[in-house]
Design a protein around this motif. Structure first.
Motif, PDB file in Angstrom:
ATOM      1  N   ALA A 163      -0.785  -2.718  -2.037  1.00  0.00           N
ATOM      2  CA  ALA A 163      -1.488  -1.436  -1.973  1.00  0.00           C
ATOM      3  C   ALA A 163      -2.040  -1.073  -3.351  1.00  0.00           C
ATOM      4  CB  ALA A 163      -0.549  -0.342  -1.477  1.00  0.00           C
ATOM      5  N   LYS A 164      -1.255  -1.307  -4.386  1.00  0.00           N
ATOM      6  CA  LYS A 164      -1.717  -1.022  -5.745  1.00  0.00           C
ATOM      7  C   LYS A 164      -2.870  -1.946  -6.125  1.00  0.00           C
ATOM      8  CE  LYS A 164       2.666   0.761  -7.526  1.00  0.00           C
ATOM      9  NZ  LYS A 164       3.707   0.645  -8.574  1.00  0.00           N
ATOM     10  N   LEU A 165      -2.781  -3.203  -5.694  1.00  0.00           N
ATOM     11  CA  LEU A 165      -3.847  -4.161  -5.966  1.00  0.00           C
ATOM     12  C   LEU A 165      -5.150  -3.718  -5.303  1.00  0.00           C
ATOM     13  CD1 LEU A 165      -4.307  -6.989  -7.282  1.00  0.00           C
ATOM     14  CD2 LEU A 165      -3.918  -7.957  -5.024  1.00  0.00           C
ATOM     15  N   ALA A 166      -5.041  -3.269  -4.061  1.00  0.00           N
ATOM     16  CA  ALA A 166      -6.229  -2.794  -3.347  1.00  0.00           C
ATOM     17  C   ALA A 166      -6.800  -1.550  -4.013  1.00  0.00           C
ATOM     18  CB  ALA A 166      -5.875  -2.497  -1.893  1.00  0.00           C
ATOM     19  N   GLY A 212     -15.934  -3.734 -13.218  1.00  0.00           N
ATOM     20  CA  GLY A 212     -14.824  -3.946 -14.131  1.00  0.00           C
ATOM     21  C   GLY A 212     -14.913  -5.271 -14.863  1.00  0.00           C
ATOM     22  N   ALA A 213     -13.756  -5.862 -15.146  1.00  0.00           N
ATOM     23  CA  ALA A 213     -13.718  -7.115 -15.906  1.00  0.00           C
ATOM     24  C   ALA A 213     -14.440  -8.236 -15.174  1.00  0.00           C
ATOM     25  CB  ALA A 213     -12.275  -7.505 -16.189  1.00  0.00           C
ATOM     26  N   ALA A 214     -14.299  -8.297 -13.842  1.00  0.00           N
ATOM     27  CA  ALA A 214     -15.001  -9.329 -13.079  1.00  0.00           C
ATOM     28  C   ALA A 214     -16.506  -9.108 -13.148  1.00  0.00           C
ATOM     29  CB  ALA A 214     -14.522  -9.333 -11.630  1.00  0.00           C
ATOM     30  N   MET A 225     -12.508  -6.410   0.071  1.00  0.00           N
ATOM     31  CA  MET A 225     -11.962  -5.866  -1.165  1.00  0.00           C
ATOM     32  C   MET A 225     -11.114  -6.951  -1.788  1.00  0.00           C
ATOM     33  SD  MET A 225      -9.663  -2.434  -1.748  1.00  0.00           S
ATOM     34  CE  MET A 225     -10.814  -1.413  -0.835  1.00  0.00           C
ATOM     35  N   ASN A 226     -11.466  -7.355  -2.991  1.00  0.00           N
ATOM     36  CA  ASN A 226     -10.893  -8.547  -3.581  1.00  0.00           C
ATOM     37  C   ASN A 226     -10.568  -8.259  -5.038  1.00  0.00           C
ATOM     38  OD1 ASN A 226     -11.045 -11.247  -5.027  1.00  0.00           O
ATOM     39  ND2 ASN A 226     -11.263 -11.934  -2.897  1.00  0.00           N
ATOM     40  N   ASP A 227      -9.398  -8.705  -5.513  1.00  0.00           N
ATOM     41  CA  ASP A 227      -9.059  -8.411  -6.905  1.00  0.00           C
ATOM     42  C   ASP A 227      -9.930  -9.201  -7.872  1.00  0.00           C
ATOM     43  OD1 ASP A 227      -7.800 -10.744  -6.082  1.00  0.00           O
ATOM     44  OD2 ASP A 227      -6.105 -10.500  -7.424  1.00  0.00           O
ATOM     45  N   LYS A 228     -10.316 -10.408  -7.498  1.00  0.00           N
ATOM     46  CA  LYS A 228     -11.239 -11.189  -8.309  1.00  0.00           C
ATOM     47  C   LYS A 228     -11.640 -12.433  -7.548  1.00  0.00           C
ATOM     48  CE  LYS A 228      -7.571 -13.641 -10.805  1.00  0.00           C
ATOM     49  NZ  LYS A 228      -7.008 -13.970 -12.113  1.00  0.00           N
ATOM     50  N   ALA A 283      -6.538  -0.653  -7.197  1.00  0.00           N
ATOM     51  CA  ALA A 283      -7.173  -1.042  -8.455  1.00  0.00           C
ATOM     52  C   ALA A 283      -8.532  -1.686  -8.209  1.00  0.00           C
ATOM     53  CB  ALA A 283      -6.259  -1.990  -9.233  1.00  0.00           C
ATOM     54  N   SER A 284      -8.626  -2.483  -7.139  1.00  0.00           N
ATOM     55  CA  SER A 284      -9.908  -3.106  -6.801  1.00  0.00           C
ATOM     56  C   SER A 284     -10.937  -2.054  -6.432  1.00  0.00           C
ATOM     57  CB  SER A 284      -9.717  -4.091  -5.641  1.00  0.00           C
ATOM     58  OG  SER A 284      -8.846  -5.137  -6.008  1.00  0.00           O
ATOM     59  N   ARG A 285     -10.482  -1.029  -5.728  1.00  0.00           N
ATOM     60  CA  ARG A 285     -11.383   0.066  -5.365  1.00  0.00           C
ATOM     61  C   ARG A 285     -11.880   0.802  -6.612  1.00  0.00           C
ATOM     62  NH1 ARG A 285     -14.102   1.913  -0.659  1.00  0.00           N
ATOM     63  NH2 ARG A 285     -14.954   3.915  -1.280  1.00  0.00           N
ATOM     64  N   ILE A 286     -11.008   1.001  -7.579  1.00  0.00           N
ATOM     65  CA  ILE A 286     -11.398   1.661  -8.835  1.00  0.00           C
ATOM     66  C   ILE A 286     -12.490   0.854  -9.530  1.00  0.00           C
ATOM     67  CG2 ILE A 286     -10.609   2.252 -11.165  1.00  0.00           C
ATOM     68  CD1 ILE A 286      -9.717   4.254  -9.069  1.00  0.00           C
TER      69      ILE A 286
END
Length: 322
Positions: A40-43, A217-219, A189-192, A45-48
């Protein structure tokens, strides 16, 4: 919704009772101790990254609370955004058609603010005098302009300290909408390294369809450093990892990295910790006869809606002055 309660007025977040405490925190600091599943936190952060163009470590919790006031104060409400049928570019063209004197491709090199006028000088030495000036470029571009009469310290700090995030967009047109075969709507929705995706042609007929890959973001910074061709090929290959054979049905692709556009030089403004309490008042106040407008100078920051409302606000202020 809980964060939304921390902000009384989305147009004046710096007036909230605990504004300084919220603005001193990053979203990452707020998120870390929350008792939620790591996925949930990963998702989140990806949304941010997708929504605000920066890493959670570089995003003010006060601005997240301000946006929560606008969009998430009622968890049962479905907040919608809209597009203009026929293309959103019709809006700036319609505005331009109402103006008596529009000069394109005239890069501004100098803005001199006097007690009774503003003098704008362009790269080809055109000199334009006006009672008032309105600066509606991104601040990343505005800080390249020379001000013979120095800006007030608060406005100079605003201009040079506020930062923009990274966003890239890759639009891939496929011969068929393969995602429907997987009972998938096209939203990812993907972290990277892809970030966020949606189908851009969801309300259009036809067999072919377009996926928009939107990376912040970084990506987003990673993809920004690539050439357009390399970025397109990289993203097509990444999608193909999730959906083998999709690469074979690519018809066409386009891309944009806003940081690389000399007329923009960034995505949209991303308020870092302590930015709002320090710079919010300067954004909304004139530097003498020079006013600031654009997406960042509105509560709907980051959207065309915000840019229009910012311009309307300043126009009303100038008319009241006259």
């Amino acid at each position: 919704a809980h964060l939304a309660n921390q902000v009384q007025d989305a147009e004046r977040p710096n007036d909230s009772p605990n504004a300084a405490a919220l603005d001193a925190q990053s979203v990452a600091q707020w998120l870390a101790p929350l008792p939620f599943h790591p996925y949930a936190k990963l998702a989140f952060a990806s949304r941010i990254r997708a929504e605000f163009t920066v890493e959670p470590e570089n995003f003010s919790l006060l601005d997240l609370a301000r946006n929560s006031k606008l969009y998430y104060s009622n968890p049962n409400e479905n907040y919608k955004s809209f597009r203009i049928r026929g293309g959103n570019d019709q809006l700036p063209h319609a505005i331009a058609n109402l103006l008596p004197d529009v000069r394109l491709n005239q890069r501004v090199t100098s803005i001199d603010i006097h007690a009774d006028k503003v003098i704008v000088t362009t790269e080809d030495k055109q000199r334009i005098e006006s009672d008032f000036g309105l600066l509606a470029t991104s601040l990343a571009v505005a800080k390249l302009i020379h001000f013979p009469t120095p800006l007030p310290p608060a406005h100079d700090a605003m201009l040079h300290e506020l930062k923009y995030g990274h966003i890239t967009k890759v639009l891939i047109q496929y011969r068929k909408r393969f995602w429907h075969e997987h009972d998938w709507a096209g939203r990812l929705m993907n972290d990277k390294p892809l970030g966020f995706s949606w189908e851009a042609t969801g309300e259009q007929s036809g067999e072919s369809g377009i996926l928009t890959i939107y990376t912040g973001g970084a990506a987003g910074e990673f993809l920004t450093k690539m050439s357009d061709e390399d970025r397109i090929n990289f993203v097509i290959d990444e999608v193909n990892k999730y959906f083998p054979e999709s690469k074979k049905i690519v018809m066409h692709a386009e891309t944009k990295a806003w940081k690389n556009d000399p007329n923009v030089r960034g995505s949209y403004l991303a308020f870092q910790p302590q930015d709002i309490t320090k710079h919010w008042d300067a954004i909304y106040s004139p530097a003498g006869r020079l006013y600031f407008a654009g997406e960042y100078a509105s509560q709907y920051q980051g959207f065309m809606e915000g840019a229009v409302e910012g311009g309307q606000r300043v126009a009303k202020q100038i008319m009241q002055m006259k």
